[in-house]
Design an enzyme around this catalytic site. Structure first.
Site, short mmCIF file in Angstrom:
data_model
loop_
_atom_site.label_atom_id
_atom_site.label_comp_id
_atom_site.label_asym_id
_atom_site.label_seq_id
_atom_site.Cartn_x
_atom_site.Cartn_y
_atom_site.Cartn_z
N LYS A 16 36.31 2.01 -7.17
CA LYS A 16 36.08 2.87 -6.00
C LYS A 16 37.17 3.94 -5.86
O LYS A 16 38.22 3.85 -6.50
CB LYS A 16 35.98 1.98 -4.76
CG LYS A 16 34.75 1.05 -4.76
CD LYS A 16 34.70 0.23 -3.47
CE LYS A 16 33.44 -0.59 -3.35
NZ LYS A 16 33.40 -1.32 -2.04
N GLU A 28 20.90 -1.40 -9.25
CA GLU A 28 22.11 -0.56 -9.20
C GLU A 28 22.40 0.08 -10.56
O GLU A 28 22.79 1.25 -10.63
CB GLU A 28 23.29 -1.42 -8.72
CG GLU A 28 23.13 -1.84 -7.27
CD GLU A 28 24.17 -2.84 -6.79
OE1 GLU A 28 24.10 -3.24 -5.61
OE2 GLU A 28 25.05 -3.24 -7.59
N TYR A 75 23.89 2.47 -0.67
CA TYR A 75 24.24 1.43 0.30
C TYR A 75 23.21 1.32 1.43
O TYR A 75 23.55 0.83 2.52
CB TYR A 75 25.63 1.70 0.87
CG TYR A 75 26.76 1.29 -0.06
CD1 TYR A 75 27.03 -0.06 -0.32
CD2 TYR A 75 27.58 2.24 -0.67
CE1 TYR A 75 28.07 -0.44 -1.16
CE2 TYR A 75 28.63 1.86 -1.52
CZ TYR A 75 28.86 0.51 -1.75
OH TYR A 75 29.90 0.13 -2.57
N1 UDP Z 1 32.74 -2.79 4.23
C1 UDP Z 1 33.48 -2.31 5.30
N2 UDP Z 1 33.66 -3.12 6.40
C2 UDP Z 1 33.12 -4.37 6.47
C3 UDP Z 1 32.36 -4.85 5.40
C4 UDP Z 1 32.19 -4.05 4.29
O1 UDP Z 1 33.97 -1.19 5.26
O2 UDP Z 1 33.30 -5.05 7.49
C5 UDP Z 1 32.56 -1.95 3.03
C6 UDP Z 1 33.40 -2.41 1.84
O3 UDP Z 1 33.76 -1.26 1.07
C7 UDP Z 1 32.39 -3.27 1.10
C8 UDP Z 1 31.09 -2.46 1.28
O4 UDP Z 1 31.18 -1.99 2.62
O5 UDP Z 1 32.74 -3.45 -0.27
C9 UDP Z 1 29.81 -3.23 1.09
O6 UDP Z 1 29.85 -4.37 1.93
P1 UDP Z 1 29.38 -5.80 1.39
O7 UDP Z 1 29.24 -6.70 2.56
O8 UDP Z 1 28.18 -5.63 0.50
O9 UDP Z 1 30.65 -6.30 0.55
P2 UDP Z 1 30.84 -6.50 -1.02
O10 UDP Z 1 29.52 -6.96 -1.59
O11 UDP Z 1 31.28 -5.16 -1.59
O12 UDP Z 1 31.91 -7.54 -1.16
#
Ligand code: UDP
Ligand code: MG
Length: 138
Positions: free
Chosen positions: A10, A127, A50
């Site tokens: 990222k 994806e 997203y």
């Molecule tokens: N994210 C955030 N705040 C949160 C949860 C997620 O900013 O409380 C962001 C973070 O960059 C995360 C992305 O949104 O990686 C996607 O969220 P997800 O729950 O899918 O987490 P991941 O699968 O990436 O662990």
């Protein structure tokens, strides 16, 4: 049977010069790189990628962040790729990630958390197809 997952290094990790060390950990963990590109995505592309999070409070911030600078996108192959890669990257919140995981070592916050990993085989395929054509896979 080998399987694929999709990842992005990222914008925060790219800005901090962590591409090399993160790729080294991915290689050391036994993942084969099937496809890879360095690119900057638009807000519209980030919003589409997203879209499942569109009703979450962090959605707008996430889109701004993911379009704020270049990323490294890749398809990775390994037996049990999705689950093993989620273990390698660690919890979404780096404060909760296990020692030795990529997010523990390279991420500072739950928002800017260094790396993406697909959460299911189905999403890995969706994806990977979002970023790569068949001609870009080896
Ligand atoms: N994210 C955030 N705040 C949160 C949860 C997620 O900013 O409380 C962001 C973070 O960059 C995360 C992305 O949104 O990686 C996607 O969220 P997800 O729950 O899918 O987490 P991941 O699968 O990436 O662990
Ligand atoms: Mg996720």
């Amino acid at each position: 049977m080998s399987n694929i997952t999709f990842t992005m290094i990222k914008p925060d990790a790219v800005r901090n010069n962590y591409i090399g060390p993160i790729l080294a950990k991915i290689n050391q963990a036994g993942f084969k790189i099937v496809a890879m590109k360095f690119l900057k995505i638009t807000k519209e592309q980030a919003a589409q990628f997203y879209i499942v999070h569109k009703d979450r409070p962090f959605y707008n911030e996430l889109i701004e962040y993911m379009s704020s600078g270049p990323i490294v996108a890749a398809i990775l192959e390994k037996e049990n790729a999705v689950e093993d890669f989620r273990k390698l990257i660690g919890a979404t919140d780096p404060a909760k990630a296990e020692p030795g995981t990529i997010r523990k070592e390279f991420a500072k916050s739950i928002a800017e958390n260094a790396i993406h990993g697909s959460d299911s085989n189905e999403n890995a395929i969706i994806e990977a197809n979002f970023f790569f054509s068949q001609l870009e896979r080896f």
